[in-house]
Enzyme design. Structure first.
Site, PDB file in Angstrom:
ATOM      1  N   HIS A   1       0.821  -1.207  -0.092  1.00  0.00           N
ATOM      2  CA  HIS A   1       0.048   0.198   0.126  1.00  0.00           C
ATOM      3  C   HIS A   1       0.961   1.228  -0.017  1.00  0.00           C
ATOM      4  O   HIS A   1       1.661   1.571   1.281  1.00  0.00           O
ATOM      5  CB  HIS A   1      -0.957  -0.044   1.284  1.00  0.00           C
ATOM      6  CG  HIS A   1      -2.059  -1.153   1.232  1.00  0.00           C
ATOM      7  ND1 HIS A   1      -2.283  -1.826   2.341  1.00  0.00           N
ATOM      8  CD2 HIS A   1      -2.709  -1.542   0.257  1.00  0.00           C
ATOM      9  CE1 HIS A   1      -3.405  -2.640   1.953  1.00  0.00           C
ATOM     10  NE2 HIS A   1      -3.489  -2.611   0.689  1.00  0.00           N
TER      11      HIS A   1
ATOM     12  N   GLU B   1       1.313  -4.503  10.998  1.00  0.00           N
ATOM     13  CA  GLU B   1       0.714  -2.981  11.059  1.00  0.00           C
ATOM     14  C   GLU B   1       1.676  -2.383  12.119  1.00  0.00           C
ATOM     15  O   GLU B   1       1.449  -2.759  13.238  1.00  0.00           O
ATOM     16  CB  GLU B   1      -0.806  -3.069  11.539  1.00  0.00           C
ATOM     17  CG  GLU B   1      -1.529  -4.078  10.516  1.00  0.00           C
ATOM     18  CD  GLU B   1      -2.047  -3.309   9.349  1.00  0.00           C
ATOM     19  OE1 GLU B   1      -1.587  -2.107   8.650  1.00  0.00           O
ATOM     20  OE2 GLU B   1      -2.534  -4.066   8.494  1.00  0.00           O
TER      21      GLU B   1
ATOM     22  N   GLU C   1       1.668   3.542   2.853  1.00  0.00           N
ATOM     23  CA  GLU C   1       1.866   2.973   4.188  1.00  0.00           C
ATOM     24  C   GLU C   1       3.669   2.752   4.109  1.00  0.00           C
ATOM     25  O   GLU C   1       4.188   2.017   3.368  1.00  0.00           O
ATOM     26  CB  GLU C   1       1.168   1.759   4.706  1.00  0.00           C
ATOM     27  CG  GLU C   1      -0.442   1.759   4.450  1.00  0.00           C
ATOM     28  CD  GLU C   1      -1.205   0.440   4.638  1.00  0.00           C
ATOM     29  OE1 GLU C   1      -0.570  -0.601   4.730  1.00  0.00           O
ATOM     30  OE2 GLU C   1      -2.333   0.860   4.318  1.00  0.00           O
TER      31      GLU C   1
ATOM     32  N   HIS D   1       2.774  -3.048   6.935  1.00  0.00           N
ATOM     33  CA  HIS D   1       1.882  -2.368   6.735  1.00  0.00           C
ATOM     34  C   HIS D   1       1.664  -1.041   7.413  1.00  0.00           C
ATOM     35  O   HIS D   1       2.479  -1.016   8.595  1.00  0.00           O
ATOM     36  CB  HIS D   1       0.187  -3.105   6.334  1.00  0.00           C
ATOM     37  CG  HIS D   1       0.146  -3.801   5.382  1.00  0.00           C
ATOM     38  ND1 HIS D   1      -0.661  -3.385   4.494  1.00  0.00           N
ATOM     39  CD2 HIS D   1       0.730  -4.902   5.113  1.00  0.00           C
ATOM     40  CE1 HIS D   1      -0.793  -4.266   3.435  1.00  0.00           C
ATOM     41  NE2 HIS D   1       0.363  -5.361   3.796  1.00  0.00           N
TER      42      HIS D   1
HETATM   43 ZN   LIG Z   1      -1.935  -2.021   4.224  1.00  0.00          ZN
END
Ligand SMILES: [Zn+2]
Ligand SMILES: *[C@@H]1O[C@H](CO)[C@@H](O)[C@H](O)[C@H]1NC(C)=O
Ligand SMILES: *[C@@H]1O[C@H](CO)[C@@H](O)[C@H](O)[C@H]1NC(C)=O
Ligand SMILES: *[C@@H]1O[C@H](CO)[C@@H](O)[C@H](O)[C@H]1NC(C)=O
Ligand SMILES: *[C@@H]1O[C@H](CO)[C@@H](O)[C@H](O)[C@H]1NC(C)=O
Length: 454
Positions: free
Chosen positions: A83, A277, A86, A190
């Site tokens: 992404h 994350e 990110e 992420h």
């Molecule tokens: Zn992501």
């Protein structure tokens, strides 16, 4: 003597000196090329493909033998920035590269890791998305998607429901890469939350109730290794709806994802992958990057070492020829696509200490089982080595040297009511993916067909 050593260490030039700021695609490329030139014996740099806009997807490799696989040395990878907005993972992977090369020769732990592991780092899977961010935002920006506006973490084949999206160049590059190496362990970095999330990301009552894999114990261990070391387990989360006990979660329980990369790696790549994350804010101010690096560095290192969990070895015939495509599974842990040996007859199974039964099958022949004890505390820089000699005929003449895909990729066929087409496509794929010596209607072929409907 000691004084001399002291001066040598202090005087070593800091040739790299990566700053704590965001790096454009161009400066990222320059950095990787410079590191590769300065440390040619333990590094390798190559592009696995191009983005929609033609930017290279650079992979930086570290190891004692960085250019090719070595029997017995497991392949590990980190992927960030799929992404494009990110960005913390993208930057801390550059710092990780700098740290690993500069610590080699100075720090025994890092030297052991590099000597015993081949480490692949893809700092940006979506460079077009990164470059497309106009105004950095903590929550969302268009840079999430690739240039064709596809979410790359919804773009992989899915084992639980047909994924109809068109596979993007970045996704295809990663799929080809996963197929080309014997990856064992991976993490996908992420931002937007603080949690280590593990497979499955999707589910289907017939296959895996509530997204639970047969390797749940291993995945919980892997996720906690990261979350505890990086203090994510102590964090309050980012908001009330995203608080996670121990800083970990099963992906599907959090929210179902169709076409995600971690399930693809685990199911088709024989590679255990978790999703990290790392920051509540997807695109935090530059002055926070140094802290992100400091908190994540020990966890990034500790997580890499987990590639040496469990057992590894080669499957041979009675004449000591390695057998490719032999199925090696642990009883009670059958994977959706059975895990198979690579072209060197190698297998790698991540397991926690305990007693297990290995089940080894050369398609078309009788399975053999062998009991195995994995003692605690023997797995710092090598899994338990356990070779298997498969009784019966010699296989040199009958097994292919090229790696045969261990599972059909037909699950991304567009419509579920095209059952007949799906069946015939799947059948062809399964059949061609099966050694000639195998009976067409053996249970392996049947399960191959069935698995394509999940
Ligand atoms: Zn992501
Ligand atoms: C790493 O490998 C090199 C080259 O074989 C060797 O000289 C060195 O001692 C090894 N380091 C460790 C910590 O095992
Ligand atoms: C985690 O928190 C503890 C206690 O505050 C601290 O000592 C440790 O350095 C922290 N670890 C990291 C990686 O920041
Ligand atoms: C061993 O693996 C084969 C092939 O996947 C399978 O058919 C068989 O049922 C397995 N046996 C056990 C005891 O799990
Ligand atoms: C394996 O089983 C034996 C016999 O039950 C037991 O003594 C041993 O502790 C087990 N090993 C592990 C690592 O659990």
């Amino acid at each position: 003597m000691d004084l001399l050593c002291f001066f040598l260490v202090v005087l070593l030039p800091s040739v790299l000196g990566l700053d704590f700021g965001y790096h454009s695609t161009e400066s990222l490329e320059n950095f990787l090329k410079t590191v590769n030139q300065n440390y040619p014996s333990i590094t390798h740099l190559h592009s696995i493909g191009k983005s929609v806009a033609g930017r290279d997807l650079w992979v930086f490799v570290l190891g004692r033998f960085p250019t090719k696989h070595t029997i017995g040395i497991p392949e590990f990878k980190y992927v960030a920035n799929m992404h494009g907005d990110e960005v913390v993972g993208r930057e801390i992977l550059l710092h990780l590269i700098e740290y690993l090369v500069t610590q080699y020769g100075q720090n025994a732990e890092i030297e052991q890791i590099i000597n015993s592991t081949r480490i692949h780092i893809l700092p940006s899977m979506n460079p077009d998305g990164f470059e497309a961010v106009v105004r950095p935002d903590c929550m969302f920006s268009d840079g999430r998607y690739n240039k064709n506006k596809f979410d790359l973490n919804r773009n992989f084949p899915d084992a639980f429901e047909a994924n109809t999206v068109e596979i993007q160049p970045e996704t295809q590059a990663v799929m080809d890469w996963v197929e080309s190496e014997t990856f064992v362990l991976s993490a996908n970095l992420h931002g937007g939350a603080m949690v280590a999330s593990f497979p499955y990301d999707n589910s289907n009552a017939a296959v895996a109730a509530k997204g639970v894999t047969p390797d749940q114990d291993v995945f919980i261990h892997l996720a906690k290794t990261y979350s505890f070391t990086a203090n994510m387990s102590r964090s309050d989360g980012c908001d009330d709806s995203n608080r996670f006990e121990d800083g970990i979660t099963n992906g599907y329980t959090w929210y179902p994802v169709q076409g995600g990369m971690q399930d693809y790696n685990y199911i088709w790549g024989q590679c255990f992958e978790i999703t990290l994350e790392l920051s509540c804010c997807k695109y935090p101010p530059e002055n926070e990057l140094q802290t992100f690096w400091a908190t994540n560095r020990p966890a990034l290192i500790e997580y890499m070492k987990q590639v040496h969990l469990g057992v590894k070895g080669q499957v041979f015939d009675i004449q000591r020829n390695p057998i490719a495509n032999a199925i090696v599974e642990v009883v009670g842990r059958n994977h959706i696509c059975p895990y198979r040996t690579n072209q060197n007859g190698e297998y790698y199974l991540l397991l926690l200490p305990g007693n297990y039964t290995l089940n080894v099958t050369v398609p078309g022949f009788k399975s053999i089982t062998q009991k195995l004890e994995l003692p605690a505390g023997h797995q710092l820089y090598s899994a338990l080595k356990y070779d298997i000699v498969y009784p019966g005929p010699a296989f040199r003449a009958t097994t292919s040297t090229t790696q045969i895909p261990s599972c059909p990729k037909a699950v991304s066929v567009s419509s579920t009511n095209e059952a007949a087409l799906l069946l015939s496509t799947t059948f062809t794929l399964c059949f061609s993916a099966t050694p000639l010596l195998m009976m067409i209607f053996s249970t392996d072929t049947l399960s191959c067909i069935l698995s394509s409907f999940w």
